[in-house]
Design an enzyme around this catalytic site. Sequence first.
Site, PDB file in Angstrom:
ATOM      1  CB  SER A   1     -13.568 -19.415  44.926  1.00 56.31           C
ATOM      2  OG  SER A   1     -12.823 -18.277  44.582  1.00 56.31           O
TER       3      SER A   1
ATOM      4  CE  LYS B   1     -10.249 -17.136  46.967  1.00 60.08           C
ATOM      5  NZ  LYS B   1     -10.997 -16.610  45.812  1.00 60.08           N
TER       6      LYS B   1
ATOM      7  CB  SER C   1     -14.157 -15.716  43.378  1.00 64.12           C
ATOM      8  OG  SER C   1     -14.438 -17.001  42.910  1.00 64.12           O
TER       9      SER C   1
HETATM   10  N1  GLN Z   1     -17.486 -19.411  40.063  1.00 65.17           N
HETATM   11  C1  GLN Z   1     -16.441 -19.058  39.170  1.00 65.17           C
HETATM   12  C2  GLN Z   1     -15.654 -20.283  38.781  1.00 65.17           C
HETATM   13  O1  GLN Z   1     -15.896 -21.317  39.320  1.00 65.17           O
HETATM   14  C3  GLN Z   1     -15.606 -17.974  39.761  1.00 65.17           C
HETATM   15  C4  GLN Z   1     -14.328 -18.364  40.353  1.00 65.17           C
HETATM   16  C5  GLN Z   1     -13.483 -17.202  40.756  1.00 65.17           C
HETATM   17  O2  GLN Z   1     -13.808 -16.038  40.534  1.00 65.17           O
HETATM   18  N2  GLN Z   1     -12.354 -17.533  41.316  1.00 65.17           N
HETATM   19  O3  GLN Z   1     -14.820 -20.221  37.929  1.00 65.17           O
END
Ligand code: GLN
Length: 495
Positions: A153, A78, A177
């Site tokens: 994400s 990532k 995410s």
């Molecule tokens: N959807 C969550 C957020 O926007 C998760 C993000 C993540 O785990 N990096 O914070």
Amino acid sequence: MNLNELTIKAARVKLDKGEISAQALTKACLFALEQKDKDLNACLMVNKEGAMQEAKKADKRLKAGEKGGLLGIPYLGKDNLMTKGLKTTAASKMLADYVAPYNATVITKLQAAGAILLGKTNLDEFAHGASTETSAFGVTKNPHDLSRVAGGSSGGSAAAVAANLCLFALGSDTGGSIRQPASFCGVVGLKPSYGLVSRFGLLSMTSSTDVIGPLTKTVADAEIVLSVLAGGDKYDATSVNSTYVAEMKKVTPRVSSRLAETITKQDLKKSIKGLKIGLPREYFPVDLDSELKGVIEKKAKMLADLGAQLVDISLPYSKYGIPVYYIITPCEISSNLARFDGIGWGNVQVETDSLQEFYQVNRGLGFGAETKRRIMLGTYALSAGYYDAYYKKAQAVRTLIIADFNRAFSKVDFILTPTSPHAAFKIGEQNSDPLTMYLEDVFVTGASLAGLPAISVPAGEVTVSGDKKMPVGMQLLAPRFFETELINLARNLDK
Ligand code: GLN
């Protein structure tokens, strides 16, 4: 079957037997990337030459008789993980040209193991989001339907694994995410316990919940990757070593004494007989999509048919998961992102006369709307006068959420829930109101706030429109540091 379609386990056998080379495997992935990623936008950077060089090295090690692990296995990282000499953008304009001066510990570990870094995957800007729509470099599309998101994400990582662009990918999970995009793309996503994997070199979002973990084609593969990633690190004071894990497990009350034993596929019936799996009421609300509910319940029943006992449990503080997460997360983000000031770190687009103006203009130009929203929310919630009302209160309720899980794990061995309230949505569909997007995380923030290991495994498909079906995942949770047991249980759900 093309080589890039192999699981790690299958490729391992072929590499060790000398039937295929790491170079051939890497070439197959690079070819798939070239062919398919124009449509998907799963990758922000392809490390073509570097990957082929690493593959050559891996082949030498294989020839010399080295075997096993991740030697010669190509993967994608990532793009919020530091990769020395390679661009690391976090999908933000702020870091559009940034080349990392060192490797994240996970990248160093994978390199030492002989895994081959193919490139970097797309994400929501700084991992803020659930669809990759906040990426400064365009949305990642779902390989099962290009008009839909891949989740986020770590959407690029999930899409890349689903489309066989790599054998596995790394994601980060702060509040879902890894798990939610895994669910949307029909792959396995493992969020390890907080502290099990070093965060050194991960661009921090919410330091108190950030965890790095694998996205894979099978649970068995997730286990292989985790065994390389896990372990204490002198560069991350919150990381723990195996001795600590073993001690913590000793003092964690267990419901079934057999939980410590291996749950084997060969004798699943015997090994899960009597295991208690909790289904929290709050994760199966009355308005949950009935087809999705059916898919999850069918999987749960499969475990019940093999002798596990399904137990109705309650996690009454679950309803505060989203509000608590969306106070704590912006607070930590506003602190963590202060370092991108254009002086020490971050792009400078405009020179100005005053320092104040310099920060305003360059941070204004570098960050996207969602990141700015979180910086403002966090700054507000941490400011004098509001700290007690918001941040402190959220931390207090977080403790109640942790206590909820502790209570549940005094009654059951594992917890089973849907990963997401629905399948992948259409690009643009949830964008109008940030709250709608925040609600995406309703089933995944709990494990993050409590630091628990959680895995999303493909559970089946649901209808999204007409006769079009999309994958959905099921989430399994265990007490902190019980990933071995969690993986052993989940491994039985591999096809
Ligand atoms: N959807 C969550 C957020 O926007 C998760 C993000 C993540 O785990 N990096 O914070």
